[in-house]
Design an enzyme around this catalytic site. Structure first.
Site, PDB file in Angstrom:
ATOM      1  N   SER A 125       0.874  -1.170   0.000  1.00 57.01           N
ATOM      2  CA  SER A 125       0.000   0.000   0.000  1.00 57.01           C
ATOM      3  C   SER A 125       0.912   1.221   0.000  1.00 57.01           C
ATOM      4  O   SER A 125       1.817   1.328   0.837  1.00 57.01           O
ATOM      5  CB  SER A 125      -0.898   0.011   1.237  1.00 57.01           C
ATOM      6  OG  SER A 125      -1.719   1.159   1.229  1.00 57.01           O
ATOM      7  N   GLU A 126       0.711   2.124  -0.937  1.00 60.04           N
ATOM      8  CA  GLU A 126       1.690   3.196  -1.138  1.00 60.04           C
ATOM      9  C   GLU A 126       1.760   4.193   0.014  1.00 60.04           C
ATOM     10  O   GLU A 126       2.678   5.020   0.078  1.00 60.04           O
ATOM     11  CB  GLU A 126       1.405   3.939  -2.451  1.00 60.04           C
ATOM     12  CG  GLU A 126       0.107   4.690  -2.476  1.00 60.04           C
ATOM     13  CD  GLU A 126      -0.392   4.910  -3.893  1.00 60.04           C
ATOM     14  OE1 GLU A 126      -0.708   6.058  -4.213  1.00 60.04           O
ATOM     15  OE2 GLU A 126      -0.476   3.941  -4.671  1.00 60.04           O
TER      16      GLU A 126
END
Length: 216
Positions: A45-46
């Site tokens: 997840s960025e």
């Protein structure tokens, strides 16, 4: 089988053991549901997490554990958290093996437009520009047409996400690649003929002598 499931199942076949994978919002999030049994990949997840798990059951969500879109997620044993700067360092440094993104348009050269429609309010590009530019493989997961209009176009007329072509497009009707920079029909969806794909595709596609059906 509904269109999103067809797309997600086919995209999942592109993943390999040990891949670091970033999934975008929408259809791409479904890909995690169809990773083949026994295949270990790492979802990023960025906003700063590697090792995302399934969506938590109602009442079990942690308010500080979300994906980049703010939706609740879980973390698998061994997951790693870090700040956004580190996360984007991984993306921009070419350490993400595969990113799967939604799309508004993909053109005959493989260029993607997926972040805005002029005149409409949007929160911003997010990490799309970085992911398309930095990931080793870029897969677009989207429906083939919207409101009867092809999303596979001759040239994008929406703002581009990146000047780097994508690797693969998977729709509910076809798989399209870009060998030698030319949009090429690689597979058709179950029950869909080559003629049906061509009839709803604006871009001119290279069609090999034999086009297999997706195995999903």
């Amino acid at each position: 089988m509904e269109a999103p499931e067809i797309i997600a199942r086919r995209v999942a076949q592109e993943l390999h053991a040990g891949d670091l994978v970033n999934l975008g919002i929408g259809i791409p999030t479904l890909v995690a549901n169809y990773v083949p049994t026994g295949l270990n990949v790492f979802f990023q997840s960025e906003n700063g997490l590697i090792g995302t798990g399934p969506i938590p059951e109602q009442g079990l969500a942690h308010p500080l554990l979300t994906d980049a879109g703010g939706r609740p997620i879980s973390a698998l044993p061994g997951a790693s958290t870090f700040d956004s700067a580190m996360s984007f360092g991984l993306i921009r440094g070419g350490h993400v093996d595969v990113t799967v993104l939604g799309g508004l348009q993909v053109d005959a050269l493989g260029l993607l437009a997926n972040w805005t429609i002029p005149g409409k309010m949007v929160p911003g590009m997010g990490g799309a520009m970085d992911l398309v530019s930095g990931a080793r493989s870029v897969i677009v997961a989207m429906q083939h047409a919207a409101k009867g209009k092809s999303k596979i176009v001759n040239r994008c007329n929406l703002p581009l996400t990146s000047v780097r072509p994508v690797s693969l497009v998977v729709t509910d009707m076809a798989v399209i690649g870009f060998p030698e920079g030319k949009a090429t029909l690689l597979e058709t969806a179950p029950g869909v003929s080559v003629g049906e794909v061509m009839a709803v595709t604006e871009a001119e596609l290279v069609v090999p002598d034999s086009v297999p059906e997706m195995k999903i």
